[in-house]
Scaffold this motif. Structure first.
Motif, PDB file in Angstrom:
ATOM      1  N   HIS A   1       0.921  -1.204   0.001  1.00 24.82           N
ATOM      2  CA  HIS A   1       0.102   0.081  -0.022  1.00 24.82           C
ATOM      3  C   HIS A   1       0.778   1.186  -0.094  1.00 24.82           C
ATOM      4  O   HIS A   1       2.162   1.292   0.070  1.00 24.82           O
ATOM      5  CB  HIS A   1      -1.045   0.133   1.215  1.00 24.82           C
ATOM      6  CG  HIS A   1      -0.558  -0.325   2.465  1.00 24.82           C
ATOM      7  ND1 HIS A   1       0.374   0.454   2.963  1.00 24.82           N
ATOM      8  CD2 HIS A   1      -0.574  -1.478   3.430  1.00 24.82           C
ATOM      9  CE1 HIS A   1       0.926  -0.072   4.248  1.00 24.82           C
ATOM     10  NE2 HIS A   1       0.265  -1.224   4.429  1.00 24.82           N
ATOM     11  N   GLY A   2       0.294   2.292  -0.191  1.00 22.46           N
ATOM     12  CA  GLY A   2       0.942   3.618  -0.474  1.00 22.46           C
ATOM     13  C   GLY A   2       2.128   3.683   0.501  1.00 22.46           C
ATOM     14  O   GLY A   2       3.227   4.119   0.601  1.00 22.46           O
TER      15      GLY A   2
ATOM     16  N   GLY B   1       4.348  14.251  -0.155  1.00 19.66           N
ATOM     17  CA  GLY B   1       3.109  14.815  -0.866  1.00 19.66           C
ATOM     18  C   GLY B   1       3.335  14.341  -2.405  1.00 19.66           C
ATOM     19  O   GLY B   1       2.147  14.368  -3.001  1.00 19.66           O
TER      20      GLY B   1
ATOM     21  N   TYR C   1       1.736  10.147  -3.638  1.00 16.97           N
ATOM     22  CA  TYR C   1       0.535   9.587  -4.180  1.00 16.97           C
ATOM     23  C   TYR C   1       0.163  10.044  -5.559  1.00 16.97           C
ATOM     24  O   TYR C   1      -0.152   9.144  -6.349  1.00 16.97           O
ATOM     25  CB  TYR C   1      -0.669  10.097  -3.392  1.00 16.97           C
ATOM     26  CG  TYR C   1      -0.712   9.216  -1.816  1.00 16.97           C
ATOM     27  CD1 TYR C   1      -1.456   8.065  -2.133  1.00 16.97           C
ATOM     28  CD2 TYR C   1       0.054   9.511  -0.802  1.00 16.97           C
ATOM     29  CE1 TYR C   1      -1.268   7.139  -0.847  1.00 16.97           C
ATOM     30  CE2 TYR C   1       0.222   8.540   0.377  1.00 16.97           C
ATOM     31  CZ  TYR C   1      -0.578   7.434   0.003  1.00 16.97           C
ATOM     32  OH  TYR C   1      -0.326   6.598   1.289  1.00 16.97           O
ATOM     33  N   PRO C   2       0.342  11.434  -5.769  1.00 20.94           N
ATOM     34  CA  PRO C   2       0.289  11.586  -7.298  1.00 20.94           C
ATOM     35  C   PRO C   2       1.037  10.898  -8.260  1.00 20.94           C
ATOM     36  O   PRO C   2       0.694  10.618  -9.571  1.00 20.94           O
ATOM     37  CB  PRO C   2       0.799  13.240  -7.513  1.00 20.94           C
ATOM     38  CG  PRO C   2       0.501  13.759  -5.954  1.00 20.94           C
ATOM     39  CD  PRO C   2       0.558  12.403  -5.199  1.00 20.94           C
TER      40      PRO C   2
ATOM     41  N   LEU D   1       1.895   7.519  -7.424  1.00 23.82           N
ATOM     42  CA  LEU D   1       1.343   6.464  -7.541  1.00 23.82           C
ATOM     43  C   LEU D   1      -0.006   6.595  -8.538  1.00 23.82           C
ATOM     44  O   LEU D   1      -0.138   5.501  -9.606  1.00 23.82           O
ATOM     45  CB  LEU D   1       0.916   5.987  -6.368  1.00 23.82           C
ATOM     46  CG  LEU D   1       1.944   5.465  -5.464  1.00 23.82           C
ATOM     47  CD1 LEU D   1       1.359   5.060  -3.944  1.00 23.82           C
ATOM     48  CD2 LEU D   1       2.319   3.765  -5.774  1.00 23.82           C
ATOM     49  N   TYR D   2      -0.789   7.622  -8.584  1.00 24.68           N
ATOM     50  CA  TYR D   2      -1.833   7.522  -9.618  1.00 24.68           C
ATOM     51  C   TYR D   2      -1.495   7.737 -11.161  1.00 24.68           C
ATOM     52  O   TYR D   2      -2.165   7.233 -11.807  1.00 24.68           O
ATOM     53  CB  TYR D   2      -2.701   9.012  -9.116  1.00 24.68           C
ATOM     54  CG  TYR D   2      -3.529   8.390  -7.992  1.00 24.68           C
ATOM     55  CD1 TYR D   2      -3.266   8.342  -6.795  1.00 24.68           C
ATOM     56  CD2 TYR D   2      -5.227   8.514  -8.195  1.00 24.68           C
ATOM     57  CE1 TYR D   2      -4.074   8.044  -5.687  1.00 24.68           C
ATOM     58  CE2 TYR D   2      -6.052   8.140  -7.448  1.00 24.68           C
ATOM     59  CZ  TYR D   2      -5.562   7.968  -6.173  1.00 24.68           C
ATOM     60  OH  TYR D   2      -6.322   7.449  -5.090  1.00 24.68           O
ATOM     61  N   ARG D   3      -0.515   8.604 -11.019  1.00 25.42           N
ATOM     62  CA  ARG D   3       0.076   8.513 -12.703  1.00 25.42           C
ATOM     63  C   ARG D   3       0.440   7.359 -13.172  1.00 25.42           C
ATOM     64  O   ARG D   3       0.235   6.796 -14.232  1.00 25.42           O
ATOM     65  CB  ARG D   3       1.348   9.599 -12.607  1.00 25.42           C
ATOM     66  CG  ARG D   3       1.750   9.881 -14.113  1.00 25.42           C
ATOM     67  CD  ARG D   3       2.596  10.909 -14.084  1.00 25.42           C
ATOM     68  NE  ARG D   3       3.539  10.813 -13.198  1.00 25.42           N
ATOM     69  CZ  ARG D   3       4.105  11.583 -12.135  1.00 25.42           C
ATOM     70  NH1 ARG D   3       3.339  12.620 -11.536  1.00 25.42           N
ATOM     71  NH2 ARG D   3       5.147  11.158 -11.465  1.00 25.42           N
TER      72      ARG D   3
ATOM     73  N   GLU E   1      -0.659   4.145 -11.960  1.00 26.25           N
ATOM     74  CA  GLU E   1      -1.736   3.419 -12.460  1.00 26.25           C
ATOM     75  C   GLU E   1      -2.313   3.867 -13.787  1.00 26.25           C
ATOM     76  O   GLU E   1      -2.645   3.051 -14.461  1.00 26.25           O
ATOM     77  CB  GLU E   1      -2.792   3.649 -11.139  1.00 26.25           C
ATOM     78  CG  GLU E   1      -4.039   2.526 -11.204  1.00 26.25           C
ATOM     79  CD  GLU E   1      -4.863   3.161 -10.265  1.00 26.25           C
ATOM     80  OE1 GLU E   1      -4.631   3.969  -9.464  1.00 26.25           O
ATOM     81  OE2 GLU E   1      -6.047   2.541 -10.574  1.00 26.25           O
ATOM     82  N   HIS E   2      -2.641   5.400 -13.960  1.00 28.98           N
ATOM     83  CA  HIS E   2      -3.228   5.461 -15.041  1.00 28.98           C
ATOM     84  C   HIS E   2      -2.498   5.399 -16.386  1.00 28.98           C
ATOM     85  O   HIS E   2      -3.069   5.026 -17.290  1.00 28.98           O
ATOM     86  CB  HIS E   2      -3.155   7.306 -15.049  1.00 28.98           C
ATOM     87  CG  HIS E   2      -3.618   8.013 -16.087  1.00 28.98           C
ATOM     88  ND1 HIS E   2      -5.078   7.680 -16.210  1.00 28.98           N
ATOM     89  CD2 HIS E   2      -3.436   8.733 -16.861  1.00 28.98           C
ATOM     90  CE1 HIS E   2      -5.593   8.558 -17.352  1.00 28.98           C
ATOM     91  NE2 HIS E   2      -4.539   9.083 -17.609  1.00 28.98           N
ATOM     92  N   GLN E   3      -1.230   5.263 -16.278  1.00 31.43           N
ATOM     93  CA  GLN E   3      -0.258   4.668 -17.329  1.00 31.43           C
ATOM     94  C   GLN E   3      -0.512   3.170 -17.560  1.00 31.43           C
ATOM     95  O   GLN E   3       0.130   2.759 -18.361  1.00 31.43           O
ATOM     96  CB  GLN E   3       1.043   5.175 -17.258  1.00 31.43           C
ATOM     97  CG  GLN E   3       1.353   6.704 -17.377  1.00 31.43           C
ATOM     98  CD  GLN E   3       2.725   7.035 -16.953  1.00 31.43           C
ATOM     99  OE1 GLN E   3       3.441   6.274 -16.520  1.00 31.43           O
ATOM    100  NE2 GLN E   3       3.001   8.251 -17.156  1.00 31.43           N
ATOM    101  N   GLY E   4      -0.992   2.451 -16.595  1.00 31.16           N
ATOM    102  CA  GLY E   4      -1.225   0.947 -16.785  1.00 31.16           C
ATOM    103  C   GLY E   4      -0.047   0.081 -16.307  1.00 31.16           C
ATOM    104  O   GLY E   4       0.265  -0.996 -16.628  1.00 31.16           O
TER     105      GLY E   4
ATOM    106  N   LYS F   1      -5.210   0.218  -0.090  1.00 27.83           N
ATOM    107  CA  LYS F   1      -5.350   0.066  -1.467  1.00 27.83           C
ATOM    108  C   LYS F   1      -3.845  -0.692  -1.522  1.00 27.83           C
ATOM    109  O   LYS F   1      -2.661   0.236  -1.393  1.00 27.83           O
ATOM    110  CB  LYS F   1      -5.622   1.454  -2.337  1.00 27.83           C
ATOM    111  CG  LYS F   1      -5.687   1.348  -3.706  1.00 27.83           C
ATOM    112  CD  LYS F   1      -6.332   2.599  -4.067  1.00 27.83           C
ATOM    113  CE  LYS F   1      -6.070   2.746  -5.534  1.00 27.83           C
ATOM    114  NZ  LYS F   1      -6.365   4.256  -5.898  1.00 27.83           N
TER     115      LYS F   1
ATOM    116  N   TYR G   1      -0.831  -1.952  -4.355  1.00 25.09           N
ATOM    117  CA  TYR G   1      -0.331  -1.716  -5.480  1.00 25.09           C
ATOM    118  C   TYR G   1       0.382  -2.891  -6.013  1.00 25.09           C
ATOM    119  O   TYR G   1       1.302  -3.351  -5.166  1.00 25.09           O
ATOM    120  CB  TYR G   1       0.546  -0.395  -5.704  1.00 25.09           C
ATOM    121  CG  TYR G   1      -0.411   0.882  -5.624  1.00 25.09           C
ATOM    122  CD1 TYR G   1      -0.926   1.452  -6.692  1.00 25.09           C
ATOM    123  CD2 TYR G   1      -0.621   1.416  -4.202  1.00 25.09           C
ATOM    124  CE1 TYR G   1      -1.634   2.545  -6.534  1.00 25.09           C
ATOM    125  CE2 TYR G   1      -1.380   2.403  -4.002  1.00 25.09           C
ATOM    126  CZ  TYR G   1      -1.874   3.299  -5.115  1.00 25.09           C
ATOM    127  OH  TYR G   1      -2.586   4.205  -5.158  1.00 25.09           O
TER     128      TYR G   1
END
Lengths: 897, 113
Positions: free
Chosen positions: B26-27, B47, B50-51, B53-55, B57-60, B76, B78
């Motif tokens: 997890h994060g 800070g 998380y952005p 991690l999200y990026r 994830e967005h890129q697959g 959550k 990963y």
């Protein structure tokens, strides 16, 4: 790429779940971190505080996370939209004016485009239309599709085609339980539907039936429309029978909706195989002494190029023409040579396109200008509003809003406006096309034009919406975000780039007025041409005349019996109250028909390509139409079947063949026949085919009572004649009486087309009326737009200068002086526009010359009238702001300082 | 902590991928793991974790799944996807090439010029 799209879409669709997940995750982070810190001996409160501190601003993190999904853009767009709606609701007058201008502009464009699509662009609903070609032939540039059956039989053997078929348009007289009705239809070769690849709704079409087959079973294919109206969409229609003429045929198929053969604008409700035609007139299949209106189409075989096919077709045509049996068709060609032509058949025959291409493109150019004016208007309104909003924008810029963000916001506003305008425009278009189509619903066989909205038209509208939205929005958006912050923030007295703002607005209005002049001039010229055509003296009286085509083909009368029937009918009609005179004829003025018949005049050499037009009439014809006798005598009761043949000729005929010598007593033979006819009189020229024709036809009038086989090819009285009544009352009021009289004479006589003379003339003037109506409509819209534009700019100027005006008045200026000052300014702007527009009009109205009648493209009266009208309108538009200026209260203005 | 170093720009993604490649995390676990495998020498700005991690994830490159943490809380997790594994390999190679090249450059003595 795909995963990103999916992750964006998921985040959008499951927005709440996305947000909740983000919250949970960050909360878990803080809790876990704090837990670790507590285990190292730090008190709970302090641990949580430190954990938060380390993580940083939670909202910023969340915003950055959202950005990874592209959600921020979405949020901003949503914000912009919400703001836009609020702005629109706050300025309802502006919004309504803008949407109305756009709706008119975009609606007019969509309406014209859907007409153009229906008439000019649409391909036929058949399989691979691009492979289909008309096998036509031409002497010089005049390509004709009219051929005959023996030539078709030659062509169908050519291996360059995968299939060749032929059709001939006909009107069928169908006997139903309600009586007789005439239906548009065609005779086709037995492979017609297969070669075309026409889709069938029920049953099947003709695919491989031989045309020469005595004793064949008789079948028919009907259209979707006919199935709908006559059979009420009966699913068991296959096998039902139709009585056409004296034959009974059974229905084998129904074509899919939208299929009406290969002639756009025409209807095909009943299709019969050529074999049925061959039963009644077997000679049709072998007649090669003329072009009989049989149209031949072929589908290119795969891999064959157009030029290759043309070579083969031309070879076959030349062989055919060289044979001695083709003497007549060869003789009919002026220089004796005729070459084959392949014409793409994807969009069907070209008559309708040729007729309407120019008027429609012209209309399109005009609606384009109207839309430009609408855009200029909205750009102007937006500019004015941007000035009013300068302070708000300055505040937003100074507290750190990005300029790009602001431009996007302003563009969103203009796009939403355009979108609303587009939606309303589609309504306008639907209403407009209906109004236009009603113009086409005239004449003996009204045009069938399907203008229902389709994807192509809607895509065009969408493109127009986006282009206009950006077009009128982009300049104001960039200008209004480029202002000087310091003075803008100081107070309401804002100037954008010094004084250039109003100048740009004024330039837009000048351009608008110039465009308006152009449209109004065009409308004036076209409307006056229509008026000229409608009042043009075509050689006959057009008032108080009722015409009725009378069709006696379904009667079983002998030719002699038909004569009796017609004279019976005439007697009855003459006895009617309100009828001054009644006559019969084979043709009537301005009835679309044209003829070039061979004439032999002893002592005058035959001129190739020249011939005469004929009309068989009863003696009262000239009295009924008010055609004056110039020389000699008219027809009389003593001219009968057994007396010498006599004729009247028109002035043009007499002048062409006899020059200055006396035509009375001269003789001629028609159509290469032997029967000699003597000219007994000369009558005034009458326009027959069309009003526009410069040269009136060379007419020969013969007597119905002296009909001969040579005159119309068939022995006896023609099946169809036109009854003409001259009335001393409204002719339309006699229409039903006439029908009743015809019915009383015989139930089997039909009246397929009943109209007044004025209606008949209107039917011949559809393109002219279309243009006059459209351009007048556009002119009204253009004037309205110019008014709004001028009013907007002047009103803004007055508001901006309220303070100056107040000071002037405080110093002693009279309200009248102020009023004149503002009016003078308006006048200056509109004069500039009118001058510019007149110059443009002088340069471009020549493009209209083919549509004009009785005036030149530089008609001074129209130009002066337009200029005067626009100046007047602009003064009206400028009056309100001027009066507003004149009533400024200096005390209040100065107190506000 | 004088021995810690700030991250070079662009290296956070690589470290996250590495951390997750060992086992689903997890994060907060990612944060701990990076500190652990670098022996606490790398300081991760929390800070930007998380952005990132999200990026990814967005890129697959990362897949996510909600699971239960050690202390029985919903978290959550990963995991590395096949694309993520490929990317990690490429990044590692590129990083090694860069480090070798820079080390060689820095080791150059005046004689060798």
């Amino acid at each position: 790429m795909f995963t990103r799209l999916r992750s964006f879409v998921m985040a959008c669709l499951r927005r709440d779940r996305f947000e909740a997940g983000m919250d949970d995750e960050l909360q878990f982070h803080i809790d876990a971190y704090a837990g670790d810190l507590m285990r190292s001996g730090i008190p709970r409160a302090e641990a949580v505080r430190r954990a938060r501190l380390q993580l940083g601003a939670v909202e910023t993190i969340k915003e950055e996370c959202r950005q990874t999904r592209g959600l921020r853009l979405l949020d901003e767009v949503r914000q912009d939209l919400r703001y836009t709606v609020r702005m629109m609701a706050k300025t309802p007058v502006f919004t309504a004016a803008a949407i109305l201008s756009l709706a008119l502009g975009i609606g007019a464009n969509t309406a014209i485009l859907s007409l153009m699509d229906a008439v000019l662009f649409r391909t036929l609903p058949i399989e691979n239309p691009g492979q289909l070609y008309f096998l036509a032939h031409s002497p010089g540039p005049n390509i004709s599709t009219s051929s005959n059956y023996p030539l078709f039989e030659r062509y169908r053997t050519a291996p360059v085609f995968s299939g060749v078929t032929a059709y001939q348009g006909r009107t069928f007289r169908v006997r139903t339980t309600d009586g007789l009705e005439r239906m548009a239809g065609q005779f086709v070769s037995g492979n017609y539907h297969k070669v075309l690849g026409a889709r069938m709704l029920l049953g099947w079409g003709f695919s491989s039936d031989p045309d020469r087959r005595p004793g064949a079973s008789l079948s028919a294919v009907i259209s979707h429309d006919y199935w709908n109206t006559r059979y009420g969409r009966d699913p068991d229609v296959i096998g039902k029978t139709l009585t056409i003429g004296n034959r009974t045929v059974s229905i084998v198929g129904v074509t899919a909706a939208g299929f009406h053969g290969l002639s756009p604008g025409g209807r095909v409700d009943i299709t019969l195989p050529m074999a049925v035609l061959a039963l009644d007139t077997p000679e049709f299949l072998d007649a090669r002494d003329g072009w009989v209106g049989l149209v031949i189409v072929g589908r290119l075989a795969p891999g064959v190029r157009e030029e290759q096919a043309l070579t083969v077709v031309d070879l076959l045509l030349q062989q055919f023409l060289d044979e001695p049996e083709s003497r007549w068709v060869r003789a009919a060609t002026r220089d004796g040579h005729r070459s084959a032509a392949l014409v793409p058949a994807a969009r069907g025959t070209w008559a309708l396109r040729t007729q309407y291409a120019k008027p429609l493109w012209l209309a399109m150019a005009m609606v384009g200008i109207v839309l430009l004016m609408a855009c200029a208007n909205i750009a102007n309104l937006l500019l004015a509003r941007a000035r009013a909003r300068a302070r708000e924008i300055a505040v937003r810029l100074s507290i750190g809003a990005g300029r790009r963000r602001l431009v996007r916001q302003l563009l969103t506003e203009s796009l939403v406006l355009a979108l609303c305008g587009g939606a309303a425009g589609i309504m306008v278009a639907i209403w407009g096309t209906d109004a236009i189509l009603s113009l086409f619903a005239v004449g003996p066989s009204p045009l069938l034009i399907d203008t229902s909205l389709n994807v192509r038209v809607l895509a065009f509208t969408a493109a127009v919406v986006v282009l206009t939205g950006i077009g009128f929005g982009v300049v104001p958006a960039f200008r209004s975000t480029r202002l000087d912050l310091a003075p803008a923030l100081k107070d309401g007295a804002v100037t954008l780039d010094g004084t250039r703002g109003p100048t740009l607005g004024r330039a837009l209005v000048v351009a608008q007025i110039a465009l308006c002049v152009l449209i109004v001039t065009a409308a004036g010229l076209l409307a006056r041409s229509l008026g000229n055509l409608q009042s043009f003296n075509a050689g006959f009286d057009r008032e108080n005349i009722l015409l009725a085509d009378v069709d006696a083909a379904a009667t079983t009368l002998s030719p002699g019996g038909r004569v009796g029937l017609y004279s019976d009918l005439l007697e009855r009609l003459r006895a009617l109250p309100g009828v001054r005179s009644a006559s019969l004829s084979t043709r009537s003025p301005i009835d679309f028909s044209s003829q070039v018949r061979r004439i032999d005049v002893p002592g005058v050499p035959v001129v190739p390509g020249q011939g005469v037009s004929t009309n068989m009439v009863t003696p009262e014809y000239f009295e009924t139409f008010g055609i004056h006798l110039i020389q000699g005598r008219g027809f009389a009761a003593q001219d009968r079947q057994n007396t010498p043949r006599v004729a009247l000729v028109s002035e043009s005929m007499a002048r062409f063949y006899f020059g200055s010598s006396d035509p009375i007593g001269r003789t001629f033979q028609l159509g290469g026949g032997q029967q000699k006819t003597t000219i007994v009189g000369v009558v005034e020229d009458v326009r027959h085919e069309r009003l526009r024709l410069d040269v009136p036809p060379k007419m020969i009038y013969t007597l119905l009572a002296q009909r001969t086989a040579a005159l119309d090819g068939t022995a006896g009285v023609p099946n169809q004649l036109t009854v003409t009544l001259r009335t001393n009352m409204d002719p339309g009021a006699l229409a039903s009486t006439l029908r009743n009289e015809v019915r009383a004479v015989s139930k089997d006589v039909m009246v397929p087309y009943l109209r007044t003379m004025n209606e008949q003339i209107d039917a011949a003037l559809v393109p002219e009326q279309l243009l006059a109506m459209l351009s007048t409509g556009f002119a009204v819209v253009a004037l309205l737009l110019a008014c709004i534009g001028l009013y907007g700019v002047m009103a803004y100027n007055v508001t901006r200068r309220t303070r100056e005006i107040g000071i002037r008045m405080a110093l002693g200026a009279l309200p009248r002086t102020v009023l004149y000052r503002v009016l003078r300014e308006t006048f200056a702007v509109s004069t500039m526009g009118v001058a510019l527009g007149s110059l443009i009009a002088l340069a471009v109205t020549r493009a209209l010359s083919t549509f004009l009648f009785g005036l030149t493209p530089h008609d001074p009266a129209t130009l002066l009238g337009t200029g005067r009208l626009l100046l007047l309108v602009s003064l009206v538009a400028g009056f309100l702001p001027a009066r507003h200026a004149a009533t400024v209260d200096p005390v209040r203005v100065l107190r506000n300082e | 902590m004088p021995d810690t170093a700030d991250l070079l720009p662009g290296t956070l993604d690589m470290l996250i991928l590495k951390a997750v490649s060992l086992k689903p995390l997890h994060g907060y676990g990612v944060l701990q793991r990076i500190q652990q495998i670098s022996n606490g020498a790398l300081r991760i700005p929390q800070g930007s974790l998380y952005p990132a991690l999200y990026r990814l994830e967005h890129q697959g490159l990362l897949a996510t799944k909600w699971g239960e943490s050690d202390n029985r809380r919903r978290a959550k997790y990963y995991t590395l996807t096949a694309a993520g594994r490929r990317r990690l390999r490429q990044d590692k190679d590129a990083w090694h090439r860069l480090v070798t090249a820079i080390a060689a450059a820095l080791a150059t003595t005046p004689d060798e010029v």
